[in-house]
Design a protein around this motif. Sequence first.
Motif, PDB file in Angstrom:
ATOM      1  N   ARG A   1       0.937  -1.099   0.027  1.00 35.89           N
ATOM      2  CA  ARG A   1       0.127   0.071   0.023  1.00 35.89           C
ATOM      3  C   ARG A   1       0.937   1.112   0.048  1.00 35.89           C
ATOM      4  O   ARG A   1       1.837   1.337   0.764  1.00 35.89           O
ATOM      5  CB  ARG A   1      -0.896   0.124   1.333  1.00 35.89           C
ATOM      6  N   ILE A   2       0.735   2.076  -1.006  1.00 30.60           N
ATOM      7  CA  ILE A   2       1.331   3.155  -1.062  1.00 30.60           C
ATOM      8  C   ILE A   2       0.605   4.442  -0.422  1.00 30.60           C
ATOM      9  O   ILE A   2      -0.516   4.769  -0.966  1.00 30.60           O
ATOM     10  CB  ILE A   2       1.919   3.652  -2.623  1.00 30.60           C
ATOM     11  N   ASN A   3       1.367   5.332   0.296  1.00 31.87           N
ATOM     12  CA  ASN A   3       0.557   6.361   0.749  1.00 31.87           C
ATOM     13  C   ASN A   3       0.736   7.660  -0.239  1.00 31.87           C
ATOM     14  O   ASN A   3       1.804   8.130   0.104  1.00 31.87           O
ATOM     15  CB  ASN A   3       1.066   6.941   2.429  1.00 31.87           C
TER      16      ASN A   3
ATOM     17  N   TYR B   1       0.406  13.671  -3.452  1.00 35.41           N
ATOM     18  CA  TYR B   1      -0.771  13.543  -3.994  1.00 35.41           C
ATOM     19  C   TYR B   1      -1.714  13.516  -3.122  1.00 35.41           C
ATOM     20  O   TYR B   1      -2.318  12.834  -2.707  1.00 35.41           O
ATOM     21  CB  TYR B   1      -0.560  12.555  -4.919  1.00 35.41           C
ATOM     22  N   PRO B   2      -2.162  14.882  -2.337  1.00 39.54           N
ATOM     23  CA  PRO B   2      -3.156  15.084  -1.211  1.00 39.54           C
ATOM     24  C   PRO B   2      -4.669  14.887  -1.602  1.00 39.54           C
ATOM     25  O   PRO B   2      -5.335  14.839  -0.906  1.00 39.54           O
ATOM     26  CB  PRO B   2      -2.857  16.509  -0.804  1.00 39.54           C
ATOM     27  N   LEU B   3      -5.029  14.938  -3.010  1.00 36.41           N
ATOM     28  CA  LEU B   3      -6.323  15.269  -3.426  1.00 36.41           C
ATOM     29  C   LEU B   3      -6.629  13.750  -4.086  1.00 36.41           C
ATOM     30  O   LEU B   3      -6.204  13.247  -5.106  1.00 36.41           O
ATOM     31  CB  LEU B   3      -6.617  16.250  -4.471  1.00 36.41           C
ATOM     32  N   THR B   4      -8.045  13.426  -3.901  1.00 40.56           N
ATOM     33  CA  THR B   4      -8.737  12.127  -4.502  1.00 40.56           C
ATOM     34  C   THR B   4      -9.969  12.736  -4.973  1.00 40.56           C
ATOM     35  O   THR B   4     -10.451  13.329  -4.192  1.00 40.56           O
ATOM     36  CB  THR B   4      -8.683  10.807  -3.757  1.00 40.56           C
ATOM     37  N   CYS B   5     -10.316  11.901  -6.240  1.00 36.71           N
ATOM     38  CA  CYS B   5     -11.949  12.221  -6.433  1.00 36.71           C
ATOM     39  C   CYS B   5     -12.333  11.137  -7.171  1.00 36.71           C
ATOM     40  O   CYS B   5     -11.404  10.239  -7.914  1.00 36.71           O
ATOM     41  CB  CYS B   5     -11.819  13.526  -7.150  1.00 36.71           C
ATOM     42  N   LEU B   6     -13.545  10.796  -7.001  1.00 37.11           N
ATOM     43  CA  LEU B   6     -14.343   9.814  -7.780  1.00 37.11           C
ATOM     44  C   LEU B   6     -14.782  10.651  -9.032  1.00 37.11           C
ATOM     45  O   LEU B   6     -15.397  11.625  -8.751  1.00 37.11           O
ATOM     46  CB  LEU B   6     -15.407   9.298  -7.071  1.00 37.11           C
TER      47      LEU B   6
ATOM     48  N   PRO C   1      -1.494   7.740 -15.144  1.00 37.95           N
ATOM     49  CA  PRO C   1      -1.016   7.080 -13.798  1.00 37.95           C
ATOM     50  C   PRO C   1      -1.711   7.822 -12.801  1.00 37.95           C
ATOM     51  O   PRO C   1      -1.510   7.449 -11.532  1.00 37.95           O
ATOM     52  CB  PRO C   1       0.626   7.792 -14.119  1.00 37.95           C
ATOM     53  N   ARG C   2      -2.491   8.681 -12.689  1.00 36.04           N
ATOM     54  CA  ARG C   2      -3.029   9.421 -11.784  1.00 36.04           C
ATOM     55  C   ARG C   2      -4.447   8.435 -11.530  1.00 36.04           C
ATOM     56  O   ARG C   2      -4.889   8.626 -10.090  1.00 36.04           O
ATOM     57  CB  ARG C   2      -3.582  10.702 -11.868  1.00 36.04           C
ATOM     58  N   CYS C   3      -4.858   7.626 -12.171  1.00 34.26           N
ATOM     59  CA  CYS C   3      -5.914   6.755 -11.844  1.00 34.26           C
ATOM     60  C   CYS C   3      -5.659   5.366 -10.926  1.00 34.26           C
ATOM     61  O   CYS C   3      -4.766   4.776 -11.311  1.00 34.26           O
ATOM     62  CB  CYS C   3      -6.622   6.295 -13.372  1.00 34.26           C
ATOM     63  N   LEU C   4      -6.421   5.312  -9.870  1.00 31.00           N
ATOM     64  CA  LEU C   4      -6.152   4.344  -9.013  1.00 31.00           C
ATOM     65  C   LEU C   4      -7.044   3.055  -9.254  1.00 31.00           C
ATOM     66  O   LEU C   4      -6.669   1.736  -8.971  1.00 31.00           O
ATOM     67  CB  LEU C   4      -6.417   4.544  -7.643  1.00 31.00           C
TER      68      LEU C   4
ATOM     69  N   LEU D   1      -9.176   9.072  -8.859  1.00 35.87           N
ATOM     70  CA  LEU D   1      -8.123  10.051  -9.314  1.00 35.87           C
ATOM     71  C   LEU D   1      -7.463  10.273  -8.240  1.00 35.87           C
ATOM     72  O   LEU D   1      -7.684  10.559  -7.302  1.00 35.87           O
ATOM     73  CB  LEU D   1      -8.183  10.982 -10.172  1.00 35.87           C
ATOM     74  N   SER D   2      -5.977  10.133  -8.270  1.00 36.25           N
ATOM     75  CA  SER D   2      -4.941  10.704  -7.064  1.00 36.25           C
ATOM     76  C   SER D   2      -4.210  11.891  -7.822  1.00 36.25           C
ATOM     77  O   SER D   2      -3.364  11.586  -8.893  1.00 36.25           O
ATOM     78  CB  SER D   2      -4.324   9.603  -6.544  1.00 36.25           C
ATOM     79  N   VAL D   3      -4.436  12.980  -7.431  1.00 37.12           N
ATOM     80  CA  VAL D   3      -3.616  14.186  -7.944  1.00 37.12           C
ATOM     81  C   VAL D   3      -3.143  15.265  -6.912  1.00 37.12           C
ATOM     82  O   VAL D   3      -3.327  15.247  -5.894  1.00 37.12           O
ATOM     83  CB  VAL D   3      -4.706  14.740  -8.770  1.00 37.12           C
ATOM     84  N   LYS D   4      -2.302  16.210  -7.608  1.00 36.49           N
ATOM     85  CA  LYS D   4      -1.804  17.076  -6.554  1.00 36.49           C
ATOM     86  C   LYS D   4      -2.557  18.358  -6.431  1.00 36.49           C
ATOM     87  O   LYS D   4      -2.473  19.054  -5.296  1.00 36.49           O
ATOM     88  CB  LYS D   4      -0.314  17.372  -7.305  1.00 36.49           C
ATOM     89  N   THR D   5      -3.390  18.641  -7.797  1.00 37.38           N
ATOM     90  CA  THR D   5      -4.125  19.833  -7.578  1.00 37.38           C
ATOM     91  C   THR D   5      -5.368  19.678  -8.096  1.00 37.38           C
ATOM     92  O   THR D   5      -5.518  18.836  -8.879  1.00 37.38           O
ATOM     93  CB  THR D   5      -3.506  21.144  -8.320  1.00 37.38           C
ATOM     94  N   ILE D   6      -6.354  20.478  -7.854  1.00 36.98           N
ATOM     95  CA  ILE D   6      -7.593  20.802  -8.634  1.00 36.98           C
ATOM     96  C   ILE D   6      -7.389  20.900 -10.016  1.00 36.98           C
ATOM     97  O   ILE D   6      -8.262  20.220 -10.518  1.00 36.98           O
ATOM     98  CB  ILE D   6      -8.583  22.050  -7.850  1.00 36.98           C
TER      99      ILE D   6
END
Length: 150
Positions: free
Chosen positions: A55-57, A63-68, A89-92, A107-112
């Motif tokens: 598991r990677i944090n 990458y502090p933001l996630t969105c569905l 690469p941002r898609c989990l 998605l796991s991203v750095k910014t909005i």
Amino acid sequence: MKIDEIDTKILSELQKDSRLSMRELSKRVNLSAPSVAERVNKMEDEGIIEGYSIRINRKKLGYPLTCLVEVTMKNGEYEKFQNLISKEPRCLFCYRVAGQSCFILLLSVKTIEEIEEFINSISSIAKTNTYITFSEIPVNQDIKDLLKEC
């Protein structure tokens, strides 16, 4: 393959720590190391155990933001979307679903702005609904509890 109580214990222990040695695993399930290794190999051969991972944090990697994102295809562009998302690469995860949407992805991203960039990149082939996540509620994922009924 029929899963018995010992197999369930093995799966539960490996789920907690997939780096356990066969020796340590055998101690935890009260069975000899060769017997445990045989059971693990059989579950691997049967496809019950598909692999071992970490598991990677992502927050700690920046990458502090996630969105569905719910994705609904326009004009049946499924193959094009699948090719795009498989390289993202941002898609989990990305699931094909039934209902109003065609896919749901995380998605796991750095910014909005990265979320907007992603949505813009697929806007010609899909409509989206996006949900920013605030926190995650821990859920019980112990395989022993799932297989209790078996």
